[in-house]
Design a protein around this motif. Structure first.
Motif, short mmCIF file in Angstrom:
data_model
loop_
_atom_site.label_atom_id
_atom_site.label_comp_id
_atom_site.label_asym_id
_atom_site.label_seq_id
_atom_site.Cartn_x
_atom_site.Cartn_y
_atom_site.Cartn_z
N THR A 19 0.81 -1.21 0.00
CA THR A 19 0.00 0.00 0.00
C THR A 19 0.85 1.27 0.00
O THR A 19 0.40 2.32 -0.47
CB THR A 19 -0.93 0.02 1.23
OG1 THR A 19 -0.16 -0.12 2.42
CG2 THR A 19 -1.95 -1.11 1.15
N THR A 20 2.07 1.19 0.51
CA THR A 20 2.95 2.37 0.52
C THR A 20 3.76 2.48 -0.77
O THR A 20 4.50 3.46 -0.95
CB THR A 20 3.92 2.31 1.71
OG1 THR A 20 4.69 1.11 1.64
CG2 THR A 20 3.15 2.36 3.03
N GLY A 21 3.65 1.51 -1.66
CA GLY A 21 4.41 1.52 -2.90
C GLY A 21 5.81 0.96 -2.78
O GLY A 21 6.55 0.90 -3.78
N THR A 22 6.20 0.53 -1.58
CA THR A 22 7.55 0.00 -1.38
C THR A 22 7.76 -1.26 -2.21
O THR A 22 8.82 -1.43 -2.83
CB THR A 22 7.79 -0.33 0.11
OG1 THR A 22 7.60 0.86 0.87
CG2 THR A 22 9.20 -0.86 0.32
N LEU A 23 6.77 -2.13 -2.24
CA LEU A 23 6.91 -3.38 -2.99
C LEU A 23 7.08 -3.11 -4.48
O LEU A 23 7.92 -3.72 -5.14
CB LEU A 23 5.68 -4.26 -2.75
CG LEU A 23 5.68 -5.61 -3.48
CD1 LEU A 23 6.87 -6.46 -3.06
CD2 LEU A 23 4.37 -6.35 -3.22
N GLU A 24 6.30 -2.18 -5.01
CA GLU A 24 6.39 -1.86 -6.43
C GLU A 24 7.78 -1.34 -6.77
O GLU A 24 8.36 -1.71 -7.81
CB GLU A 24 5.32 -0.83 -6.80
CG GLU A 24 5.24 -0.57 -8.30
CD GLU A 24 4.10 0.36 -8.64
OE1 GLU A 24 3.63 0.33 -9.79
OE2 GLU A 24 3.67 1.13 -7.75
N ARG A 25 8.35 -0.49 -5.93
CA ARG A 25 9.68 0.04 -6.17
C ARG A 25 10.74 -1.06 -6.07
O ARG A 25 11.69 -1.11 -6.87
CB ARG A 25 9.99 1.17 -5.18
CG ARG A 25 9.16 2.42 -5.39
CD ARG A 25 9.71 3.59 -4.60
NE ARG A 25 9.65 3.35 -3.16
CZ ARG A 25 8.61 3.65 -2.40
NH1 ARG A 25 7.52 4.20 -2.93
NH2 ARG A 25 8.65 3.43 -1.09
N LEU A 26 10.58 -1.95 -5.10
CA LEU A 26 11.55 -3.03 -4.93
C LEU A 26 11.56 -3.96 -6.14
O LEU A 26 12.63 -4.43 -6.56
CB LEU A 26 11.23 -3.83 -3.67
CG LEU A 26 11.56 -3.15 -2.33
CD1 LEU A 26 11.01 -3.98 -1.18
CD2 LEU A 26 13.06 -2.97 -2.17
N LEU A 27 10.38 -4.22 -6.69
CA LEU A 27 10.29 -5.16 -7.80
C LEU A 27 10.71 -4.56 -9.14
O LEU A 27 10.72 -5.26 -10.16
CB LEU A 27 8.88 -5.75 -7.89
CG LEU A 27 8.49 -6.65 -6.70
CD1 LEU A 27 7.08 -7.18 -6.86
CD2 LEU A 27 9.48 -7.80 -6.54
N THR A 28 11.04 -3.26 -9.17
CA THR A 28 11.65 -2.69 -10.37
C THR A 28 13.15 -2.96 -10.39
O THR A 28 13.81 -2.72 -11.40
CB THR A 28 11.41 -1.17 -10.43
OG1 THR A 28 11.98 -0.55 -9.27
CG2 THR A 28 9.91 -0.88 -10.49
N THR A 29 13.69 -3.43 -9.27
CA THR A 29 15.10 -3.81 -9.16
C THR A 29 15.21 -5.30 -9.51
O THR A 29 14.20 -5.97 -9.76
CB THR A 29 15.61 -3.56 -7.73
OG1 THR A 29 14.98 -4.52 -6.85
CG2 THR A 29 15.25 -2.15 -7.27
N PRO A 30 16.43 -5.85 -9.53
CA PRO A 30 16.56 -7.28 -9.80
C PRO A 30 15.95 -8.20 -8.74
O PRO A 30 15.99 -9.42 -8.88
CB PRO A 30 18.09 -7.47 -9.86
CG PRO A 30 18.64 -6.14 -10.22
CD PRO A 30 17.73 -5.16 -9.56
N LEU A 31 15.41 -7.62 -7.67
CA LEU A 31 14.80 -8.43 -6.61
C LEU A 31 13.60 -9.19 -7.13
O LEU A 31 12.67 -8.61 -7.70
CB LEU A 31 14.38 -7.52 -5.44
CG LEU A 31 13.73 -8.22 -4.24
CD1 LEU A 31 14.77 -9.04 -3.49
CD2 LEU A 31 13.08 -7.20 -3.32
N HIS A 32 13.59 -10.50 -6.96
CA HIS A 32 12.48 -11.35 -7.37
C HIS A 32 11.50 -11.52 -6.22
O HIS A 32 11.87 -11.38 -5.05
CB HIS A 32 13.02 -12.72 -7.83
CG HIS A 32 12.00 -13.57 -8.52
ND1 HIS A 32 11.18 -14.45 -7.83
CD2 HIS A 32 11.66 -13.68 -9.82
CE1 HIS A 32 10.38 -15.06 -8.69
NE2 HIS A 32 10.66 -14.61 -9.91
N ARG A 33 10.25 -11.82 -6.54
CA ARG A 33 9.26 -12.07 -5.49
C ARG A 33 9.73 -13.14 -4.52
O ARG A 33 9.52 -13.04 -3.30
CB ARG A 33 7.93 -12.49 -6.11
CG ARG A 33 7.10 -11.37 -6.70
CD ARG A 33 5.76 -11.91 -7.17
NE ARG A 33 4.89 -10.86 -7.66
CZ ARG A 33 4.87 -10.44 -8.91
NH1 ARG A 33 5.73 -10.96 -9.79
NH2 ARG A 33 4.04 -9.49 -9.29
#
Length: 244
Positions: free
Chosen positions: A77-91
């Protein structure tokens, strides 16, 4: 999967937990307070010993489910996940990092609640106390994994909390805490066999009765770990990037 990304996620979550004193209090303090309340309700009777032992598997699972489901939803909800997943970080890296970080928190939680139960509240077991700690940790990690899975289907923190009675409630009724599973209708026994809390309670009951419960504990702990792996896998496949 990227080990470096997973380790970075673990460090980030642990630092966030260390700074969030209320969440730390919820994880470590609330199960202990509830167990202490139960002690005074039953006035330290033999009934308390039986219930308290099984609660050492139920309370960690319940609390960790609540904490992780809300924490992961907040990332979305804070958008942190969306920003993280634009990096090479996988789910998978993210969820594994979450799982390990909260497993560390679960270890601290289990150490405190088992120590209080044994040394302050006088809960005795026929089997070694180390097995009780192992089962409590396994139960807590199931709570972490199922909390992460439930958060994938919630759109608000309130909805995440609403999943708790749906996921945890039936397990409390069917795990053997309130009534022996052998006396339940066959359909309910089958349903009970499909719920992880049942195996935590079975392991703890074996520790309470047997001086050497190694076989029962390892079998039931293995089932709990299998539930954890499956729930994390399902969460990785169903986790959206953000909540709109």
């Amino acid at each position: 999967m990227n080990p470096h990304a997973t380790i970075a996620t673990i460090k980030r979550i642990l630092l966030q937990l260390r700074a969030d004193h209320r969440t730390v209090g919820l994880i470590v303090g609330v199960p202990t307070l509830l167990l202490t309340l139960l002690y005074f309700v039953y006035n330290g009777s033999a009934v308390f010993d039986r219930l308290a032992l099984t609660m050492l598997g139920i309370l960690p699972m319940l609390v960790m489910f609540l904490v992780t489901s809300v924490a992961m939803l907040r990332e979305r909800t804070t958008g942190t996940l969306e920003r993280l997943l634009t990096t090479p970080l996988h789910r998978a890296d993210l969820l594994l990092g979450y799982g390990i970080a909260f497993a560390v928190a679960a270890l601290a939680q289990s150490l405190v609640i088992v120590a209080v139960a044994h040394w302050l509240l006088g809960v005795d077991t026929a089997g070694p106390l180390a097995w009780v700690l192992l089962v409590a940790i396994c139960a807590a990690t199931v709570g972490v994994a199922t909390g992460l899975l439930a958060s994938a289907f919630a759109r608000t923190e309130f909805q995440a909390v609403q999943f708790m009675p749906l996921v945890i409630g039936p397990q409390v009724f069917l795990c053997g805490l309130l009534a022996p599973r052998d006396g339940m209708p066959e359909l309910l026994r089958w349903l009970s066999d499909a719920l992880p809390m049942t195996y935590a309670v079975k392991a703890l009951q074996a520790i309470g009765r047997q001086s050497d419960p190694t076989t029962d504990v390892m079998q039931n702990a293995g089932v709990l770990l299998a539930f954890t792996v499956v729930a994390l896998g399902l969460a990785a496949g169903s986790m959206p990037r953000r909540t709109r």
